[in-house]
Design a protein around this motif. Structure first.
Motif, short mmCIF file in Angstrom:
data_model
loop_
_atom_site.label_atom_id
_atom_site.label_comp_id
_atom_site.label_asym_id
_atom_site.label_seq_id
_atom_site.Cartn_x
_atom_site.Cartn_y
_atom_site.Cartn_z
N TYR A 384 0.94 -1.27 0.01
CA TYR A 384 0.12 0.20 0.01
C TYR A 384 0.97 1.36 0.12
CZ TYR A 384 -3.80 -3.46 1.10
OH TYR A 384 -4.35 -4.46 1.04
N SER A 385 0.30 2.42 -0.20
CA SER A 385 1.00 3.57 -0.36
C SER A 385 1.46 3.96 0.92
CB SER A 385 0.25 4.77 -0.76
OG SER A 385 -1.09 4.98 -0.19
N SER A 386 0.75 3.54 2.10
CA SER A 386 1.38 3.79 3.42
C SER A 386 0.72 2.80 4.45
CB SER A 386 0.87 5.33 3.76
OG SER A 386 -0.65 5.27 3.64
N GLU A 442 -3.48 8.47 1.74
CA GLU A 442 -4.52 8.50 0.40
C GLU A 442 -5.93 7.87 1.31
OE1 GLU A 442 -5.83 5.75 -3.42
OE2 GLU A 442 -3.79 5.43 -2.48
#
Length: 542
Positions: A384-386, A442
């Motif tokens: 995941y992006s974070s 996000e």
């Protein structure tokens, strides 16, 4: 000064006698020339006309729940003389400010209802339009009907739309051994039912069809819809269809005994520890004292004040009631948002919680315990992006302790579809307007992000300050409103130049509500529900 009344107006007076049991020449005369005036069973109300609708705000549907009526069933509102001003929303029910967004209230005089009717330039209240009754969300502790402008839904679908306030938190969803045993912990739900009875009795005067009522809600409001479905002895006949947005009707709920423990904790904090005298003691406390104590008891939990099971208000949990057929059998439209609980990760971060790849597993363990290793393997933060978006995705797919997750929505519909038509959806517009300040990760289509598509410029305050939708999102809003309002009219959702939406019969028959991609998709696969069923077979049985 003399008042002249024509023969036609005198005939209207006679009609008023027949319909309402008393003659009011002033009402009859004014109504003949004032389409903003309507007669209810308790008296005449004057709303306001504009934006293509007639709006009636702040009509009392029950007496103020104060003094001896605090923690009692709602009592029918008293009649009034003359014409009641119904041009402004009334008080939100008592609540504290939450997440730096919502507005506080300490006013118990809050049981009011609002009605919005399409207006075409003439008095056409004799029409029998379909009716949508909207229950606001707010985790059972907050929110207000004033946050939801009803005109877009009413105009776009040519339906009558109703909203109301109901008791919250410590005053509406707290149980205690001193309270009435049959409705303990359910006074907020009983308020909603009193409002539904008001609608059944009065909505024809506003041009609504009392035999075509849809109850709808989001979050706690949708859970309220579930609770009404699960109480057939109390609610059969009050509605004919149901819409749930972001709530699962088979979510595990606290028992009456569990709820009473919370009530006792609050009572102890305000000096009302003796069960024998607790009710009279609590009724003497100020709203501020009660709210402060309730906030202390809840701490950081978002599920402290929940409907309890084991009373007439909610007899059985959905997982038992639905398979046994002990629920109100009506068509349903049901679903939630793709990234539901990323919103609550954002709230946690705003409150000072750090979410990183290093503490990701520890944060998961707080919710999932021994299942954490398997979940980390299925949802590695590196995918995941974070770490924050990973945590939010896990929570949004399934949580055993909160009914806001996509696998519990599917579980609900899999049980319901054996008895009633169910139309399943996922709202997936990741370009939806932000519903909180930027948390630094996000968020996507988070909890409540679909509301501006139904209630333009919705936000969490009465300022109604949300932005316009982007063109692609606005097109989706039009499709959604067509689906929603056609369902309210006919029990089947349809929208011009949009995919056919049939009843939910398999995992791949879920409507994906995303700009340019509206159509069926497999929600179970997208949210890993087979994986979650293996970990929680006692909750996800289907």
């Amino acid at each position: 000064m003399s008042i002249k009344i024509s023969i036609a107006q005198l005939w209207a007076v006679g009609a008023a006698v027949i319909l309402f049991g008393s003659a009011d020449p002033l009402y009859a005369a004014r109504k003949a020339s004032d389409p903003a005036v309507v007669m209810t069973d308790k008296g005449a109300v004057r709303g306001v006309i504009g934006k293509g609708v007639r709006e009636f705000k702040g009509i009392p549907y029950a007496q103020p729940p104060v003094g001896e009526l605090r923690w009692d069933l709602p009592k029918t509102a008293s009649a009034w003389k003359g014409i009641l001003d119904a041009t402004k929303y009334k008080n939100a029910c008592p609540q504290v400010e939450r997440y730096g967004l919502t507005e506080a209230s300490d006013n118990e005089d809050c049981l009011y209802i609002n009605v919005t009717v399409p207006y075409t330039g003439k008095s056409d209240l004799t029409r029998k339009r379909a009716v949508i009754v909207w229950l606001h969300g707010g985790a059972f502790v907050g929110g207000s009907s004033a946050l939801y402008p009803l005109d877009y839904m009413a105009k776009s679908g040519d339906v009558v739309v109703v909203s109301m306030n109901y008791r919250l938190g410590i005053l509406g969803f707290t149980a205690h051994p001193a309270f009435d045993a049959e409705h303990n912990g359910g006074y907020g739900l009983e308020d909603q039912r009193a409002a539904l009875r008001w609608v059944k009795k009065n909505i024809a005067a506003f041009g609504g069809d009392p035999n075509n009522i849809t109850i709808a809600g989001e979050s706690a409001g949708a859970a309220g819809v579930c609770m009404h479905i699960l109480a057939p002895d109390e609610t059969t006949g009050l509605f004919h269809k149901a819409i749930t947005q972001s709530a699962g009707c088979v979510t595990p709920l606290p028992s009456l005994e569990d709820g009473q423990k919370i009530g006792r904790q609050v009572a102890a904090l305000v000096g009302c520890s003796d069960d024998a005298t607790a009710l009279s003691c609590l009724r003497k406390k100020s709203v501020k004292e009660l709210l402060d104590a309730a906030t202390t008891v809840a701490g950081s939990s978002i599920v402290t004040y929940m409907p309890v099971i084991g009373t007439k208000t909610v007899p059985l949990p959905g997982a038992q009631a639905i398979p046994a057929g002990k629920f109100v059998h009506v068509p349903m439209l049901s679903g939630g948002t793709r990234d539901e609980l990323r919103l609550y990760v954002a709230y946690a971060i705003q409150a000072g919680q750090s979410v990183t790849k290093d503490n990701y597993a520890d944060l998961l363990k707080e919710t999932y315990g021994k299942n954490t290793d398997a979940i980390v393997g299925q949802y590695p933060s590196s995918d995941y992006s974070s770490a924050a978006s990973a945590l939010g995705t896990v929570w949004s797919d399934f949580r055993p302790d909160v009914g806001i997750n996509n696998c519990i929505y599917l579980e609900t519909s899999k049980l319901l579809r054996k008895s009633v038509p169910v139309y399943q959806f996922v709202f997936a517009d990741r370009n939806a307007p932000a519903v909180t300040t930027n948390p630094g990760f996000e968020m996507g289509a988070v909890h409540s992000s679909e509301l501006p598509y139904q209630f333009p410029h919705y936000d969490n305050t009465t300022k109604i300050a949300g932005p316009d939708l982007a063109p692609a999102s606005q097109k989706l809003a039009g499709q959604m409103m067509a689906y929603w309002t056609s369902f309210a009219k006919t029990g089947k959702p349809s929208a011009p130049n949009s995919p056919v939406w049939g009843p939910f019969k398999s995992d791949d028959m879920v409507m994906n509500l995303e700009p340019g991609k509206v159509g069926y998709f497999n929600s179970s696969a997208a949210h890993n529900c087979t994986f979650w069923k293996e970990l929680y077979p006692n909750i996800l049985t289907q």
